[in-house]
Design an enzyme around this catalytic site. Sequence first.
Site, PDB file in Angstrom:
ATOM      1  N   HIS A   1     -16.423  79.477  18.704  1.00 21.30           N
ATOM      2  CA  HIS A   1     -15.813  78.231  19.140  1.00 21.30           C
ATOM      3  C   HIS A   1     -16.491  77.826  20.449  1.00 21.30           C
ATOM      4  CE1 HIS A   1     -11.981  75.873  18.024  1.00 21.30           C
ATOM      5  NE2 HIS A   1     -12.883  75.798  17.076  1.00 21.30           N
TER       6      HIS A   1
ATOM      7  N   HIS B   1     -22.424  72.928  10.661  1.00 21.23           N
ATOM      8  CA  HIS B   1     -21.292  73.835  10.801  1.00 21.23           C
ATOM      9  C   HIS B   1     -20.708  74.234   9.446  1.00 21.23           C
ATOM     10  CE1 HIS B   1     -18.077  75.498  13.352  1.00 21.23           C
ATOM     11  NE2 HIS B   1     -17.280  75.205  12.347  1.00 21.23           N
TER      12      HIS B   1
END
Lengths: 736, 233
Positions: free
Chosen positions: A95, A49
């Site tokens: 998300h 990430h």
Amino acid sequence: MSSKQKAVNADLAREFGLSAEEYDRVLAIMGRTPSFTELGVFSVMWSEHCSYKSSRKWLRTLPTTAPWVIHGPGENAGVVDIGQGLAAIFKMESHNHPSFIEPYQGAATGVGGILRDVFTMGARPVANLNALRFGAPETPRTRQIVDGVVRGVGGYGNCVGVPTVGGEVNFHLAYDGNPLVNAMTVGVARQDKIFLSAAAGIGNPVVYVGSKTGRDGIHGATMSSAEFDENALAKRPTVQVGDPFVEKLLIEACLELMATDAIVAIQDMGAAGLTSSSVEMAGKGGVGIDLDLDAVPQREPGMTAYEMMLSESQERMLIVIKPERTEVARAIFEKWELDFAVIGHLTETGNIVVRHKGQIEADIPLDPLAEQAPIYDRPIAPLPAPEPVGDIHDPIGLEQTLVRLIGSPDLASRAWIWNQYDSTVGGQTVRRPGGADAAIVKVEDTSIGLALTTDCTPRYCHANPRKGGAQAVAEAWRNITATGAKPLAVTDNLNFGNPEKPEIMAQFVGAIEGIGDACRALDFPIVSGNVSLYNETRNPDGTKSAILPTPAIGGLGVFDDVTKNVGLGMPENGTLILVGETKGHLGQSIWLREILGRETGDAPDVDLVAERRNGDFVRARIASGEVKACHDVSDGGILVAVAEMVMGTGHGCTLDTPQSGMRPEAFWFGEDQARYLVAVEGDGKDFLSAAEKAGVPARFAAEIGGDALVLPSGARLSAARLTTAHGAFFPDLMDR
Amino acid sequence: MKTGIVVFPGTNRERDMAIALKAVTGHAPKILWHRDTELPDLDLVVLPGGFSYGDYLRCGAMAAHSPIMRAIRAFAEKGGHILGVCNGFQILTETGLLPGALLRNAGLRFLSQDCHLRVENAETPFTRRWKKGDVFRTPLAHGDGNYVADAETLKTLQSENRVAFRYVAPNGTVDAADRDSNPNGSLDAIAGILSANSRICGMMPHPEDLVDPLMGGEDGKPLFDSLVEALVR
């Protein structure tokens, strides 16, 4: 509660998501066994990430520059020149993982995070968009996820007072265990008032502002860098909780501070919280940073250094401030009733040093943390050729087909969703959702307008990643063009499965190549973006399901004079013209899936030369004022696009009988690219002859008038009937 | 006409309101801070939309107790003109300057859409540029706009002609049970009400967001033109 403080070794490193090789590298950098907190810092900074370790090699191939690009990838968001001394600042971010575990908070904090990426650069956010993918409507949990995500996006965006003006939604079985929530924010700033994140000035204070730090979201970035297993829902504690009210105060306080001359550098605390913001700010500035965690505003007592460094509590920012302006800044944040604490200062050590309760909890050299971060050239497997389309026949006729298609999950009206998002707050929304191919927002006190869209067709990307990647960019460019705006730049949100699988990596690389092709051909550079990998779910039987490859494209275009925009609703009279060549491509079409129940065939060809030529022509005609409405032809083909124009205003038209020599279903529902429906006054002869002169294929499509869509057979579908068929899907699914 | 717009923490439609007021008055309204304890010399105070204090506790409940509200109450007692839109309407009911309350929308979802309003009383400073029975389109955007009042209050509002606007179908018909025309389920389809002296008006929809043809129309502008006509000294 805390997992403190197990012995630090390779096992713990693996638990934190670091491979044995990566842990060895940590040992080499540190020259000793790292502390628990240090291991935490390495593991989040080197997570997929935060580090982009699987994607970086390929992201570098994307075009990122143009004369109008002020800041490309590498800052918190992309910055482009929109004229009159102003800049648009925008980015899209995923998300996904949190939204599966806890749909409301996952989606809400997705919106909050992307807002911060934009206002941290000095821009007032002026528009939000999103790109959502949900599982099959029949899957029981889909309803719950749709409900939570839509409430979450609305709950956050509505409260902060940023209009949500556009987006896209698809449903597919492949997202059953892994929905996608991609949120995009667009802001506007003065070009001479843009704030960056590189720290500078040895000794300058480091200030923490916003909400207090709690124990929420610890290791969120690591969670987002792994596949879900059957216990995914037990990971709820890794999901952050948002407070849009505090975000609204934070926006106002930061913009007020930015109007003074106090800030050296500023960055939001997003994924990996205090760790990534402090490491990145100091790293970019080539300085060291000392943090005193005792000074961090804390929500609860007894938090460890590890917990504070890895917390992803929301609505927090880190600022390097001019020392003599500290009190001015403090007064602003006190006015807005937000926490303000000096928690450290910049040093010349080149290290991040974290102190807590008299102990040094971490002391890590920043250069190797960044420069020796892993980067992988993951293996790629050849992709299977697309399945043949198979037998084509029309079982139910044009009229029935159209009614069924416009009511199908991917084409049905999204009003149920839009109506939960405040799309008008700010008073600058020129075209609301559904009013034009791109949302249009005026820049207050100027003549400038922004045209905004999000696009991707995952079923194309699955059949043919390269064509699919190019198509996503082309469609965004076309949607902006169809409003009359000039396309400027792109933010991308690349959602894929597990990159350690060569076939997934091949999808990723193919899509990037396609995106790059299209961005270069259309002068539409990528200025910001986000990569979300490991979007897979482990099924109870042990197999794993990857999502469809979904490289969502957020496009931004500009009008110097926003009054020159057009919408997609059919005018009262005139002529409808089809621009672009129709070849009747039915592979991977909505028609094939909804009517024959197959997802076969190749994605449509994306001829970027034709795309550019046709689009530039249409945009020029819109600028000349002769176009009354324009709509691009995409999912569902020509007939669905005409129906959408009719539903836009209730004005009808009578379709011409095509002399195409192809099967009617191929002509009407084929999904060839680079096409537009253009409504002009009168008989359209001027338009057609201009098109011929420009070498742009164009043909008469319909005579505009009445309140029904009249098919070549003479069958009449009233606008009211179409609207009813179009409107039923979401209420039937969600309000039953 | 001298106007002021109150900003509470979480207010978010003050800019929309300022644009609308500037369009009719020619100059920018004063922005008033919730901690102010005195008002400048004003003809009109506006409580704009938003989520004051995050809608925590109850919409408008905390703003109703902020320092500036004491000054606004005194302004009202002296006959001052006040417009409360959306969260501003909620604050006015929480303060007791207008009767009734705003509950969760009947469908329990936030609603953002156009609605149609019918002008029920055209003899007020807020509505004089319309005629009684005129229907106009306006956006609404709220989660808590479902107006309620006890039977006695409702009777008073009706008998004293203090219902300013009702939600109606585009053709002007009222049907309080119809979610298409009365989207939030308000009692008697009430969208806006007036104080006994007609100088305080609260309404849920946002006429300030429809004052420019570029944004889709000027249907909301007569409200602001009315105020200018009534209040310019």
